[in-house]
Design a protein around this motif. Structure first.
Motif, mmCIF file in Angstrom:
data_model
loop_
_atom_site.group_PDB
_atom_site.id
_atom_site.type_symbol
_atom_site.label_atom_id
_atom_site.label_comp_id
_atom_site.label_asym_id
_atom_site.label_seq_id
_atom_site.Cartn_x
_atom_site.Cartn_y
_atom_site.Cartn_z
ATOM 1 N N LYS A 76 37.074 31.748 63.133
ATOM 2 C CA LYS A 76 37.064 32.400 61.794
ATOM 3 C C LYS A 76 36.511 34.036 62.241
ATOM 4 C CE LYS A 76 37.073 28.496 58.636
ATOM 5 N NZ LYS A 76 36.457 27.695 57.819
ATOM 6 N N ILE A 77 35.670 33.976 63.236
ATOM 7 C CA ILE A 77 35.059 35.155 63.484
ATOM 8 C C ILE A 77 36.401 36.154 64.294
ATOM 9 C CG2 ILE A 77 33.608 36.542 64.943
ATOM 10 C CD1 ILE A 77 31.365 34.212 64.495
ATOM 11 N N GLN A 78 36.824 35.565 65.103
ATOM 12 C CA GLN A 78 38.207 35.895 65.676
ATOM 13 C C GLN A 78 39.162 36.520 64.602
ATOM 14 O OE1 GLN A 78 40.608 33.144 68.065
ATOM 15 N NE2 GLN A 78 40.553 34.778 69.587
ATOM 16 N N THR A 79 39.148 35.641 63.670
ATOM 17 C CA THR A 79 40.266 36.281 62.778
ATOM 18 C C THR A 79 40.001 37.391 61.905
ATOM 19 O OG1 THR A 79 41.011 33.989 62.055
ATOM 20 C CG2 THR A 79 41.241 35.799 60.465
ATOM 21 N N ALA A 80 38.279 37.548 61.783
ATOM 22 C CA ALA A 80 37.603 38.825 61.198
ATOM 23 C C ALA A 80 37.846 39.894 61.876
ATOM 24 C CB ALA A 80 36.004 38.461 60.812
ATOM 25 N N PHE A 81 37.698 39.629 63.460
ATOM 26 C CA PHE A 81 37.920 40.835 64.119
ATOM 27 C C PHE A 81 39.214 41.409 64.201
ATOM 28 C CE2 PHE A 81 33.999 39.467 66.805
ATOM 29 C CZ PHE A 81 33.906 40.786 67.683
ATOM 30 N N ARG A 82 40.499 40.455 64.041
ATOM 31 C CA ARG A 82 41.597 41.011 63.764
ATOM 32 C C ARG A 82 41.672 41.958 62.322
ATOM 33 N NH1 ARG A 82 43.316 36.105 65.462
ATOM 34 N NH2 ARG A 82 43.735 35.535 63.342
ATOM 35 N N MET A 83 41.303 41.278 61.249
ATOM 36 C CA MET A 83 41.036 42.001 60.024
ATOM 37 C C MET A 83 40.610 43.163 59.854
ATOM 38 S SD MET A 83 40.752 38.590 57.473
ATOM 39 C CE MET A 83 40.520 39.658 56.056
ATOM 40 N N TYR A 84 39.430 43.361 60.383
ATOM 41 C CA TYR A 84 38.569 44.458 60.231
ATOM 42 C C TYR A 84 38.430 45.506 61.337
ATOM 43 C CZ TYR A 84 36.774 41.487 56.275
ATOM 44 O OH TYR A 84 36.716 41.178 55.009
ATOM 45 N N LEU A 85 38.553 44.858 62.662
ATOM 46 C CA LEU A 85 38.905 46.035 63.877
ATOM 47 C C LEU A 85 40.189 45.989 64.369
ATOM 48 C CD1 LEU A 85 35.446 45.247 65.345
ATOM 49 C CD2 LEU A 85 36.059 47.169 64.178
ATOM 50 N N GLY A 86 41.032 45.415 64.027
ATOM 51 C CA GLY A 86 42.453 45.344 64.535
ATOM 52 C C GLY A 86 42.513 44.997 65.922
ATOM 53 N N VAL A 87 41.713 44.209 66.424
ATOM 54 C CA VAL A 87 41.618 43.642 67.884
ATOM 55 C C VAL A 87 41.562 42.030 67.856
ATOM 56 C CG1 VAL A 87 40.837 45.802 68.944
ATOM 57 C CG2 VAL A 87 39.086 43.704 68.072
ATOM 58 N N GLN A 88 42.100 41.359 68.857
ATOM 59 C CA GLN A 88 42.101 39.986 69.040
ATOM 60 C C GLN A 88 41.352 39.761 70.313
ATOM 61 O OE1 GLN A 88 44.016 37.759 67.292
ATOM 62 N NE2 GLN A 88 42.951 36.108 68.820
ATOM 63 N N PRO A 89 39.843 39.367 69.833
ATOM 64 C CA PRO A 89 39.176 38.904 71.283
ATOM 65 C C PRO A 89 39.613 37.573 71.473
ATOM 66 C CG PRO A 89 38.115 38.594 69.145
ATOM 67 C CD PRO A 89 39.150 39.150 68.671
ATOM 68 N N ASN A 90 39.180 37.381 72.959
ATOM 69 C CA ASN A 90 39.133 36.014 73.269
ATOM 70 C C ASN A 90 37.885 35.279 73.206
ATOM 71 O OD1 ASN A 90 41.902 36.243 74.428
ATOM 72 N ND2 ASN A 90 41.150 37.503 76.085
ATOM 73 N N VAL A 91 38.025 34.250 72.817
ATOM 74 C CA VAL A 91 36.954 33.562 72.701
ATOM 75 C C VAL A 91 36.578 32.595 74.088
ATOM 76 C CG1 VAL A 91 35.477 31.402 71.666
ATOM 77 C CG2 VAL A 91 37.194 33.062 70.362
ATOM 78 N N ALA A 92 35.321 32.751 74.815
ATOM 79 C CA ALA A 92 35.330 32.229 76.269
ATOM 80 C C ALA A 92 33.921 31.773 76.410
ATOM 81 C CB ALA A 92 36.011 33.366 77.126
ATOM 82 N N ASN A 93 33.539 31.246 77.610
ATOM 83 C CA ASN A 93 32.315 31.154 78.333
ATOM 84 C C ASN A 93 31.550 30.203 77.473
ATOM 85 O OD1 ASN A 93 33.207 32.821 80.389
ATOM 86 N ND2 ASN A 93 32.517 34.621 79.515
ATOM 87 N N TRP A 94 32.016 29.297 76.876
ATOM 88 C CA TRP A 94 31.576 28.089 76.012
ATOM 89 C C TRP A 94 30.159 27.588 77.086
ATOM 90 C CZ3 TRP A 94 31.607 27.064 70.959
ATOM 91 C CH2 TRP A 94 32.509 27.577 70.214
ATOM 92 N N SER A 95 29.064 27.188 76.389
ATOM 93 C CA SER A 95 27.925 26.697 77.201
ATOM 94 C C SER A 95 28.373 25.268 77.246
ATOM 95 C CB SER A 95 26.695 27.014 76.337
ATOM 96 O OG SER A 95 26.737 26.224 75.207
ATOM 97 N N PRO A 96 27.589 24.576 78.099
ATOM 98 C CA PRO A 96 27.772 23.316 78.291
ATOM 99 C C PRO A 96 27.613 22.300 77.012
ATOM 100 C CG PRO A 96 27.018 23.909 80.396
ATOM 101 C CD PRO A 96 26.915 24.969 79.423
#
Length: 178
Positions: A76-96
């Motif tokens: 959902k935060i990724q969707t918000a980045f698209r909506m408000y900043l016009g960029v598509q971030p990658n979600v990465a580096n999840w902790s164990p």
């Protein structure tokens, strides 16, 4: 003269306007405050206040419900980045443990047209994003920390923003109301 010759790409104009306005705000804060650490704190606080207000707009526009888990929150935060900043971030580096992840931005619209002089290298220029994430999630009962790990303004290839889940906040009734 035809109208098509005078049309602007509104997304590009809006993005540049945000970039320039934000840059002017940061420049004024640097003039007004004593050091870059204070400016970074103020940017985070400003973002926090924006996040508190943006979450209502986001929920109204998307019609999404409560987040099921941290992965759903990241989406959902990724969707918000698209909506408000016009960029598509990658979600990465999840902790164990699954309680921490990063957003990796190949391009950051806030840093377009920006170069930090050497005496401002300690400035956390994009701290407003970290604050917005923290403020928005607090409004949906999630206590998180958010900070910048990598910054394109400091020579890194990408901008990486780390988010760590702290705890779920309980709905609190005001004192005296049952």
């Amino acid at each position: 003269m035809s109208r098509s010759a005078t049309r602007f790409d509104t997304k590009k104009v809006n993005s540049e306007l945000v970039t320039l306005t934000y840059g002017a705000l940061v420049a004024q804060m640097i003039k007004d405050l004593d050091n870059t650490e204070d400016v970074s704190k103020q940017l985070e606080r400003l973002g926090y206040n924006m996040g508190i207000r943006l979450i209502e707009d986001f929920l109204a526009k998307t019609g999404t419900g409560r987040c099921l888990d941290l992965k759903d929150t990241a989406d959902k935060i990724q969707t918000a980045f698209r909506m408000y900043l016009g960029v598509q971030p990658n979600v990465a580096n999840w902790s164990p443990a699954g309680d921490e992840f990063s957003f990796v931005l190949d391009t950051n619209p806030l840093t377009d047209l920006v170069e930090l002089p050497d005496d401002l290298k300690s400035l956390k220029y994009c701290n407003i994003i970290c604050g917005a994430i923290r403020g928005a999630l607090e409004m949906v009962q999630l206590d998180v920390q958010s900070w910048i790990v990598l910054d394109q303004l400091k020579g890194d290839q990408n901008t990486e923003i780390r988010v760590k889940f702290i705890r779920r906040l309980e709905d609190a009734m005001p004192a005296g109301e049952d």
